[in-house]
Design an enzyme around this catalytic site. Sequence first.
Site, PDB file in Angstrom:
ATOM      1  N   CYS A  92       0.857  -1.175   0.000  1.00 19.56           N
ATOM      2  CA  CYS A  92       0.000   0.000   0.000  1.00 19.56           C
ATOM      3  C   CYS A  92       0.895   1.228   0.000  1.00 19.56           C
ATOM      4  O   CYS A  92       1.452   1.609   1.020  1.00 19.56           O
ATOM      5  CB  CYS A  92      -0.896   0.001   1.235  1.00 19.56           C
ATOM      6  SG  CYS A  92      -1.917   1.464   1.313  1.00 19.56           S
ATOM      7  N   LEU A  93       1.071   1.812  -1.178  1.00 20.37           N
ATOM      8  CA  LEU A  93       1.924   2.993  -1.303  1.00 20.37           C
ATOM      9  C   LEU A  93       1.257   3.908  -2.325  1.00 20.37           C
ATOM     10  O   LEU A  93       0.941   3.474  -3.444  1.00 20.37           O
ATOM     11  CB  LEU A  93       3.326   2.569  -1.761  1.00 20.37           C
ATOM     12  CG  LEU A  93       4.376   3.660  -1.895  1.00 20.37           C
ATOM     13  CD1 LEU A  93       4.612   4.355  -0.562  1.00 20.37           C
ATOM     14  CD2 LEU A  93       5.689   3.088  -2.411  1.00 20.37           C
TER      15      LEU A  93
END
Lengths: 199, 316
Positions: A92-93
């Site tokens: 999750c970036l």
Amino acid sequence: MANIAAKRIKREFKEVMKSEEVADGTLKLELVNNSWTELKGQIAGPSETPYEGGKFILEIKVPETYPFNPPKIRFLTRIWHPNVSSVTGAICLDILKDQWAAALTLRTVLLSIQALLSAAEPNDPQDAVVAKQYRENIELFHLTAQHWTNVYAGGPNVILDFVQKVQMLTDMGVDENQARVALSTFDWELERATEQLFS
Amino acid sequence: MGFDIKRFQGDVDEELICPICSGVLEDPLQAPACEHAFCRACITEWISRQPTCPVDRQAVTASQLRPVPRILRNLLSRLCTSCDNAPHGCNAVLKLDSLASHLVDCEYNPKRLMPCEAGCGLVIPKDELAEHNCVRELRVLIASQQGKLTDYQQELTEQRLIINEHKRELALLKEFMRAMRVSNPAMRALADQMEREEVVRWASSLARARVTRWGGMISTPDDVLQVMMIKRSLSESGCPSHIIDDLMENCHERRWPPGLSSLETRQNNRRLYEKYVCKRVPGKQAVLVLQCDNTHVDEHMMVEPGLVMIFAHGIE
């Protein structure tokens, strides 16, 4: 593959190869096939983090619409981190999603992922279990992350207590990875982990 | 999308590289505030997906994009590049700003149009020349022209039908006018005018004739043999019916004007012959000297509605 994507990836591949991060061993990059659509990256765990000394391998898939869409990247090496799925390795970036910008490159993306290992975002988690532990018991989180780094990424710190607990479960016939996930999830309480595994 | 950096001589400054395609900027545009520059095609594509600057993610819309400063354009135009057709053997090295004009007539361009030298005369792209088959191409051409011809023929048939329809209508109207002109003077004037115009139209449709030997003139032609032949020819050429009988009468010296009516007057006026505007009677050794064509001629040399002169020979 669209001409522009292949052209960009070739150039970025060279850029990574010439970079100082490759020279000092922080980054590695290699091709998986000849069509420049899939690569394998490797980042070193940053110092003064539980990931220090580990080598983490990443799967990089380049879409045909690159660089108008971001590359698809996930961890192939298992990692205990609030923003990475402990099951699938999904990251999750924001820059790999809605904050992607066409001027970002493989090098900057790999460095961003490395920076994510130093600065977790527990409020925007990919793995809720890890994030909960991070928020509620940061010391245990550190030890767990160190243990995973040791087992999966070749990190130097052996957490003997955890190794023994995993061993106890595997002696009972439980798969080693399943045992480790269960124990990590239940803050290394053998009883609750066993209960979950055999329920 | 930009130019491949490998095509350029020497190093290209990082500032001249498009951050999207990583090629050398082609037709560049820049974001308004941050002034980051991109190829027109690249930034247009990016903004269609996400209205931000691809470098710093500032909000940008397509209409806000601006041309880059002259200095940047000049730096770009000075770069030396190889030709697009280098893989096909072109060794030219060009300034970027003269690349476009070079490409138009680069002789290594595989798509450059070449005339086929095998004789069919078609013009084809160079890379198709090897596969080119004159017979096959010409057959295609013939087939397409055959198709057009069929279309035209069909159209022609339709037009003929319409014309015939009009002719019938016209004939009826004329009939109607003839009936009217007797009682109505205005109609008479109108009908006369129409008849005059018809004669002029017919006269202008006939070819000019030149008489090389006025001495071959037959002043007393044989009615049956000569006059009837001439009449048929005039009728076929579209001679208006209201003058044809008068014209036929005017084949004979007895109806000719004073200046032509006898051998003696003809001898005297011979030099005036060259003034006549003569029209060809198709297929015959005869000329028409129509009044409408010869208003410039002296009165004693002309009669209404014109003369017919039959010759033994000497008409061109």
